[in-house]
Write a protein that holds these residues in place. Structure first.
Motif, PDB file in Angstrom:
ATOM      1  N   ALA A   1       0.845  -1.190   0.000  1.00 38.73           N
ATOM      2  CA  ALA A   1       0.000   0.000   0.000  1.00 38.73           C
ATOM      3  C   ALA A   1       0.877   1.236   0.000  1.00 38.73           C
ATOM      4  N   ALA A   2       0.258   2.343  -0.391  1.00 35.91           N
ATOM      5  CA  ALA A   2       0.978   3.608  -0.454  1.00 35.91           C
ATOM      6  C   ALA A   2       1.514   4.015   0.923  1.00 35.91           C
ATOM      7  N   THR A   3       0.878   3.510   1.965  1.00 36.69           N
ATOM      8  CA  THR A   3       1.284   3.865   3.326  1.00 36.69           C
ATOM      9  C   THR A   3       2.608   3.226   3.721  1.00 36.69           C
TER      10      THR A   3
ATOM     11  N   ARG B   1      -9.036  -6.706  -2.409  1.00 37.72           N
ATOM     12  CA  ARG B   1      -8.431  -5.535  -1.755  1.00 37.72           C
ATOM     13  C   ARG B   1      -9.192  -5.164  -0.489  1.00 37.72           C
ATOM     14  N   LEU B   2     -10.522  -5.218  -0.588  1.00 31.64           N
ATOM     15  CA  LEU B   2     -11.359  -4.888   0.566  1.00 31.64           C
ATOM     16  C   LEU B   2     -11.095  -5.835   1.732  1.00 31.64           C
ATOM     17  N   LEU B   3     -11.018  -7.124   1.407  1.00 32.47           N
ATOM     18  CA  LEU B   3     -10.805  -8.121   2.448  1.00 32.47           C
ATOM     19  C   LEU B   3      -9.441  -7.944   3.102  1.00 32.47           C
ATOM     20  N   ILE B   4      -8.428  -7.697   2.265  1.00 36.07           N
ATOM     21  CA  ILE B   4      -7.083  -7.481   2.793  1.00 36.07           C
ATOM     22  C   ILE B   4      -7.083  -6.252   3.692  1.00 36.07           C
ATOM     23  N   ALA B   5      -7.732  -5.183   3.227  1.00 42.76           N
ATOM     24  CA  ALA B   5      -7.753  -3.938   3.987  1.00 42.76           C
ATOM     25  C   ALA B   5      -8.449  -4.121   5.329  1.00 42.76           C
ATOM     26  N   SER B   6      -9.544  -4.855   5.317  1.00 47.69           N
ATOM     27  CA  SER B   6     -10.284  -5.001   6.574  1.00 47.69           C
ATOM     28  C   SER B   6      -9.475  -5.803   7.573  1.00 47.69           C
TER      29      SER B   6
ATOM     30  N   ALA C   1      -2.939  -0.346   6.391  1.00 45.66           N
ATOM     31  CA  ALA C   1      -2.945  -0.507   4.943  1.00 45.66           C
ATOM     32  C   ALA C   1      -3.619   0.653   4.211  1.00 45.66           C
ATOM     33  N   GLY C   2      -4.239   1.548   4.962  1.00 43.38           N
ATOM     34  CA  GLY C   2      -4.882   2.704   4.333  1.00 43.38           C
ATOM     35  C   GLY C   2      -6.131   2.323   3.563  1.00 43.38           C
ATOM     36  N   LYS C   3      -6.423   3.064   2.513  1.00 38.82           N
ATOM     37  CA  LYS C   3      -7.653   2.848   1.764  1.00 38.82           C
ATOM     38  C   LYS C   3      -7.562   1.573   0.923  1.00 38.82           C
TER      39      LYS C   3
END
Length: 593
Positions: free
Chosen positions: A124-126, A152-157, A163-165
Motif C-alpha cells: 500500500a501507499a502507506t 483488496r477490501l478483504l485485505i484492507a479489513s 494498509a490505508g484505503k
RNA sequence: GCGGGUGUAGCUCAGUGGUAGAGCAUCUCCUUGCCAAGGAGAAUGUCGCGCGUUCGAAUCGCGUCACCCGCUCCA
C-alpha cells in the motif's frame, strides 16, 4: 479511529491505571511479564468484589424464601461436559481463511466452483506490505475487476488502519491457476484458501490423577451452571423444597478465549454468579390453575403468582435483576436486548441480555435465559438417573381432568411441536409418554437462568463510577480531580476517619477512638498524614462515600453542645454535617448495607 | 489466530549508540484550624524478557511475552 473512540480508549487506559495505582486490579504474574487474559484483584478490588458477591448472594438467598445456595467443585466428571454439549461445541475442528483469518467449522464448508487466483503479496501507499502468497478463489461468473476489488477490501479489513484505503492497495504478481469444482478448500464467503483443520478447544483441559494419561482428561468448568443441574436432585431431596425454587452459585469458570480483551471484561479465568430457577412446565400450570397467565405491557411482576408460566417467570427475573443493578448504582446505564428467534439456541425459548455501558462499548453483563427442561433432560438421558420431581398438587388436579381434556392438551402440544422454528419436533409417541408422566404428577422442571459475570460487574461499577473534574486553585493552577462515585453498598472503604491535625494529641486520640468504634462493623480507613483536603481527595479517588473529621469542636472548644460531634463529609458534592459520635454507627450502617 | 501499535521509577511520560531523567505519587521530619497548601530530606529502575551486532545498546537486528487498537471468536 474516531475522536470518540480515542477518548474512550484513553478513558479506559486511565481506569486501568487507577485500578493498578490504587490497588483494585493488577495484571496476573506481572513480575514475570504477565499471563494472558488473567487478572488479580488487589486489596480494594478484593473488597469491592466481596461486596458485590455479598449483595448478590443476599438478594438471591437471604432476602428470599425460594432460592438455595450451592458451592460446587471446579473439577467434575468429564461426562458432564459431554452431556451438556460443551465437549462438542467447544472443541470444533476449525479451518482458517488465509486471507482474512475468518474461521469456519471444518465440516461446514460448502463446495465452491471457480478459478484459483494467486498473488505473491500486496503493498500500500502507506508503506504497508503483505509478504506472503495469497490464494483466492474467483467464483464462477465473478468479473475479474470486481474480484480484485473484493480481495483488496478483504485485505484492507484484516490489515486495519496500516494498509490505508482499500482502493490504494496494490496486488502483486497476479497469476491465474487451475479451475476447480466442488472444492472445500476455500472459504465460502471470502474465497480465501483455508488452512488445515485444527481443533479450537475453548475448555481448559487438565488431568485428574497423577498418571496424566488420556483417560484422566477432564476440564476446568467453562460455566458454573452444570454443577447446579448435576446436583439438582441432591439439593431437592435434601432441602424440603417444592417447585418453583432456585439454586444459586458463585464460582470460578474458565475459558480459553481466543482473544481476551477489554481489561477484565473477557478473561480466561472469571467468576460467574448464576441462578437456576426451576419452574413447572406450562402444561402443569394449566392443569393446576386452569390456564397460564398471559403477560401484557405493565403487568405486575413484583410478586410471583401460582398461574405464572415460563414467560412471566422469565420477565419476573429480568425485573428482579434490574432492581438488583439499580441497588448497586448501575440503574441508569443498562440496556436490554431480547434475542430474536434466529439468535436463540435451539433449546432456548427466550433470552434477554442485560447490557451495560462501558468505555469500549455496550456489552453484556448478564443473560437471562428460559431454557425449558433442556439441561436436566440432557443429564437425565446421559446419566440414566431420573431428574423428575413428583408434584402432588399436579397429580390431584390431573385426576379431575376428563379424557377429552387430556387429549386436547396433547393435541395442542403436538401442533406446537410441528410449528417449531428451530430443532426437530418431538415424536408423537414421546409427547404422549411425557403427558402420561405429567398426568401422574411427574415432570422434569423447566428452568429460568439469570447468569452474570462478577468480574464484568466489578468493571462496570468502576467504569461507570469514574468521574473527572477540572479544578482551578487560587493560583490559577489547573488540576484534574478524580472521583469514583461508587454506591456506598459496594465501595471497598466505607468511611475515612481523620484527625484535623496530627500534631494535636487530643485530636488523634479521639480519632483513633472513633476508628475503633466503627471498624468492627465496616471497612474503615484511618489517615492522619498530609492536609485534610488531600486526605479527602485520596478517598474520593477510591470511592469512599464518607469522611469523618475530628476537629476542635469535637473536643468541646466551641462549647458543650458540640462536644463529641464530628464532621461527616459526603463524597458526592462535598457537603458536611455535624453528627454526634454516638449516632455515627447506625447512620452509616443504614447507608452502606 | 492475523495485521498495526505500545512496553523506561508505583502512575504519566521524556530520553535516536557513550555514566538513567522529569512531574505526580510514596516515606521521614517540620509546618498546617476543612477540600490535592508550604519547607527540608529520603527511597525507588537488569529501560518487559532472551539472543545477537558493537569497544560500548534503553537506543540497531532477530526472537519471545504482555497489553492496547482493528479483524476474528464469543456455548
Amino acid at each position: 479511529m474516531s475522536t470518540d473512540a480515542k477518548n474512550n480508549t484513553a478513558l479506559m487506559e486511565k481506569i486501568v491505571s487507577l485500578c493498578k495505582r490504587r490497588g483494585f486490579i493488577f495484571q496476573s504474574s506481572e513480575i514475570y511479564g504477565g499471563c494472558g487474559g488473567v487478572w488479580d484483584y488487589g486489596p480494594l478490588g478484593a473488597e469491592l468484589k466481596r461486596n458485590l458477591r455479598t449483595a448478590w448472594w443476599n438478594a438471591m438467598t437471604r432476602d428470599r424464601e425460594d432460592v438455595l445456595g450451592l458451592d460446587a467443585s471446579i473439577l467434575m466428571n468429564p461426562a458432564i461436559w459431554k452431556a451438556s454439549g460443551h465437549v462438542e461445541t467447544f472443541a470444533d475442528l476449525m479451518r482458517e481463511c488465509s486471507l482474512t483469518n475468518k474461521r469456519v467449522r471444518a465440516d461446514h464448508v460448502d463446495p465452491q466452483d471457480g478459478v484459483i487466483m494467486n498473488y505473491t503479496g500486496a503493498e500500500a501507499a502507506t508503506g504497508w506490505k503483505l509478504d506472503r502468497v495469497i490464494s483466492v478463489l474467483m467464483k464462477k461468473g465473478e468479473h475479474i475487476e470486481s474480484f480484485r476489488k473484493r480481495v483488496r477490501l478483504l485485505i484492507a479489513s484484516n490489515a486495519g488502519e496500516a494498509a490505508g484505503k482499500p482502493e490504494e492497495i496494490v496486488l502483486l504478481g497476479e497469476a491465474k491457476a487451475d479451475a476447480v469444482e466442488g472444492s472445500i478448500d476455500y472459504h465460502p464467503e471470502t474465497g480465501g484458501a483455508l488452512g488445515p483443520a485444527r481443533p479450537f478447544n475453548l475448555m481448559l483441559k487438565t488431568y485428574l490423577g497423577p498418571t496424566a494419561t488420556e483417560d484422566d482428561v477432564t476440564y476446568l468448568r467453562p460455566e458454573t451452571a452444570q454443577a447446579i443441574f448435576a446436583q439438582f436432585k441432591n439439593v431437592f431431596d435434601a432441602s424440603r423444597v417444592k417447585v418453583p425454587f432456585g439454586i444459586c452459585q458463585i464460582g470460578k469458570a474458565f475459558r480459553n478465549e481466543v482473544t481476551p480483551k477489554n481489561f477484565t471484561f473477557r478473561s480466561r479465568e472469571f467468576e460467574q454468579i448464576e441462578l437456576e430457577f426451576f419452574i413447572k412446565p406450562d402444561e402443569a400450570i394449566e392443569i393446576i390453575s386452569g390456564e397460564v397467565a398471559a403477560w401484557s405491557e405493565g403487568a405486575d411482576l413484583s410478586e410471583p403468582q401460582a398461574n405464572w408460566g415460563w414467560d412471566l417467570w422469565h420477565r419476573y427475573w429480568v425485573d428482579q435483576r434490574t432492581k438488583f443493578y439499580e441497588g448497586i448504582g448501575l440503574g441508569g446505564v443498562l440496556e436490554y436486548y431480547w434475542q430474536t428467534p434466529e439468535d436463540l439456541a435451539h433449546y432456548a425459548r427466550a433470552c434477554v441480555d442485560i447490557l451495560c455501558n462501558f468505555p469500549f462499548g455496550t456489552e453484556e453483563l448478564e443473560g437471562i435465559a428460559a431454557r425449558g427442561s433442556f439441561d436436566l433432560t440432557a443429564h437425565q438421558n446421559a446419566s440414566g438417573k431420573s431428574q423428575e420431581v413428583f408434584d402432588e398438587e399436579l397429580k390431584v388436579a390431573a385426576a379431575k381432568l376428563t379424557d377429552e381434556q387430556k387429549e386436547a392438551m396433547i393435541q395442542k402440544r403436538l401442533a406446537a411441536e410441528q410449528s417449531k422454528v428451530k430443532g426437530a419436533p418431538m415424536a408423537e409417541a414421546d409427547v404422549r409418554a411425557w403427558f402420561e408422566r405429567l398426568f401422574k404428577g411427574n415432570y422434569v422442571p423447566h428452568v429460568i437462568e439469570p447468569s452474570a459475570g462478577l468480574d464484568r460487574m466489578a468493571l462496570a461499577i468502576i467504569a461507570n463510577a469514574y468521574e473527572e473534574t477540572e479544578k482551578t486553585d487560587e493560583k490559577g493552577k489547573k488540576e484534574v480531580i478524580t472521583v469514583l462515585k461508587l454506591h456506598p453498598r459496594v465501595a471497598p472503604i466505607k468511611v475515612g476517619v481523620f484527625p484535623l491535625l496530627k500534631n494535636k494529641p487530643e485530636l488523634v486520640a479521639k480519632a483513633r477512638e472513633v476508628y475503633a468504634l466503627l471498624k468492627r462493623h465496616m471497612n474503615v480507613f484511618y489517615d492522619e498524614t498530609a492536609s485534610i483536603g488531600r486526605r479527602y481527595a485520596r478517598q474520593d479517588e477510591v470511592g469512599t462515600p464518607f469522611g469523618i473529621t475530628i476537629d476542635f469542636d469535637t473536643l468541646g472548644e466551641k462549647g458543650p453542645e458540640l462536644l463529641d460531634t464530628v464532621t461527616l463529609r459526603h463524597r458526592d458534592g462535598g457537603e458536611q454535617e455535624r453528627v454526634k459520635i454516638s449516632d455515627l454507627l447506625w447512620k452509616l450502617l443504614a447507608e452502606v448495607s
